[in-house]
Design a protein around this motif. Structure first.
Motif: not given
Length: 124
Positions: A39-41, A81-83, A95-98
């Protein structure tokens, strides 16, 4: 006539994405999925290069009027795109942070059968 123009735009978009995927695989990336949507893109291509996830936006323009293909990737589009990529990573159990990832742009311009291709690594 409007339906035909829309059909041509969709066909051109799919062709340019296939050409971009082929181009990137020739440069060592592995295709994971095409046209990931939520739904975000949408993300045109999700690829990997070694341990790095690469989210690719593909833009084709016939000519450079109105700024060309690169100028068509707006800040708002980048945010979407990032979302979408964060959601993709979550769905993949990553995990998006690691997780090493980057956002690339493949900009194509000229004849759709033989366009000039510009690959912007880590574009945003």
């Amino acid at each position: 006539m409007l339906w035909t123009n829309k059909t041509n735009t969709v066909t051109t978009g799919k062709n340019s994405e296939q050409l971009a995927a082929h181009y990137l695989t020739q440069h060592g990336l592995l295709l994971q999925t095409c046209n990931f949507q939520n739904r975000r893109g949408e993300i045109d291509l999700v690829m990997t290069e070694n341990d790095t996830w690469v989210f690719v936006e593909v833009k084709y323009r016939k000519n450079s009027h109105f700024g060309g293909a690169i100028a068509a990737v707006s800040i708002k589009k980048q945010q979407k795109i990032k979302q979408c990529a964060a959601f993709y990573l979550q769905q993949a159990g990553l995990n998006e942070y690691n997780t090493p990832c980057r956002f690339d742009v493949i900009a194509m311009q000229g004849d759709i059968n033989n366009p000039e291709i510009t690959w912007l690594k880590n574009a945003f």
